[in-house]
Design an enzyme around this catalytic site. Structure first.
Site, short mmCIF file in Angstrom:
data_model
loop_
_atom_site.label_atom_id
_atom_site.label_comp_id
_atom_site.label_asym_id
_atom_site.label_seq_id
_atom_site.Cartn_x
_atom_site.Cartn_y
_atom_site.Cartn_z
N ASP A 11 120.08 100.88 16.91
CA ASP A 11 121.30 100.55 17.64
C ASP A 11 122.28 100.00 16.62
O ASP A 11 122.01 98.96 15.99
CB ASP A 11 121.03 99.50 18.72
CG ASP A 11 120.25 100.06 19.89
OD1 ASP A 11 120.30 101.28 20.12
OD2 ASP A 11 119.57 99.27 20.58
N ASP A 130 121.05 104.62 30.98
CA ASP A 130 120.80 103.17 30.97
C ASP A 130 120.79 102.70 32.41
O ASP A 130 121.81 102.81 33.11
CB ASP A 130 121.89 102.43 30.19
CG ASP A 130 121.98 102.88 28.73
OD1 ASP A 130 120.92 103.26 28.18
OD2 ASP A 130 123.08 102.86 28.17
#
Length: 261
Positions: A11, A130
């Site tokens: 990330d 998500d």
């Protein structure tokens, strides 16, 4: 039988790998280019590079950093973050990505998945979902539960059901689903297994389980209980809790087919 893949995830924000809990409280976790090289040498099956602030900041993916990461990475590389158009996909494939991941753009316009898949093939189109739990499963009542999609780096609720959306984007041409439980992200409490199982059972393409790995048993559970085709982790690898080799050995011992190097 297809081998189960173990995928470290980078990330990336402001050019650095970061890690947080529930998508917030980010801390520095290293240089993504160096990490890509290290994971390649360690025998990771794939690598996932996600520019986690691109959509929120209304910009494209950091192509220069993605290119430099790809140059150090000789395993399959998925790149996502700020991907909106066919041209974005083309540019990332040219930068060195093997697969490109849509997230917020696919929620806003699922047909962008179809356009990209028509142009480049489903095999290189991933949709990242998500999701947060809005109603936990209640088996005794026959309630399978419900999970809602959030976009813009987990900042924006959509009201969209995660399982139904997975079906939609696969029908549009997505070749893989990267499924992250926002409730479990960074908690080290294990995958959200009911969510993972619900999506895995709903679509005919591979599902990557993401969010919550804290032990090697969690990786096993993602496959044996969640039905995932691949398992993704960040913290346990970035901070040296376990190595890729230890993860693969543990999964092999549990009877899960993995590529041993």
């Amino acid at each position: 039988m297809l081998k189960t893949r173990i995928i470290p995830c980078l990330d990336v924000a402001e050019g650095r790998t970061v890690k947080g809990v529930n998508f917030v409280d980010l801390i520095d976790a290293g240089d993504p280019v160096e990490q890509a090289r290290a994971y390649d040498l360690a025998g990771a099956d794939e690598l996932c590079f996600l520019d986690i602030k691109a959509t929120h900041e209304n910009r494209g993916t950091m192509y220069d950093l993605a290119t430099r990461t790809a140059e150090q990475c000789f395993m399959p590389l998925t790149i996502g973050g700020g991907v909106r158009t066919v041209d974005d996909v083309r540019n990332l494939l040219l930068a060195g990505a093997d697969k490109v991941s849509f997230n917020s753009a696919a929620v806003a316009d699922p047909d962008c998945v179809a356009r990209a898949a028509d142009k480049f093939g489903s095999q290189c189109i991933v949709v990242a979902i998500d999701a947060k739990t809005v109603r936990p499963p209640a088996p005794l009542r026959g309630d399978p539960g419900r999970w809602e999609i959030f976009t813009h780096g987990g900042r924006k609720p959509t009201g969209i059901d995660a399982v139904e959306f997975a079906k939609t984007v696969v029908a549009k041409g997505a070749g893989e689903i990267l499924l992250t439980s926002m409730d479990r992200d960074g908690t080290k409490a294990g995958f959200n297994l009911p969510l993972t199982r619900a999506v895995s059972d709903a679509v005919p393409v591979p599902v990557i389980a993401s969010g919550g790995v804290g032990t090697l048993d969690h990786l096993v559970e993602g496959v044996t209980q969640g039905g995932a085709s691949a398992v993704l982790a960040a913290s346990i690898f970035h901070f040296g809790t376990y190595t890729i080799g230890e993860a693969k050995a543990h999964m092999a011992k549990a009877g899960i087919p993995v590529r041993l190097t």
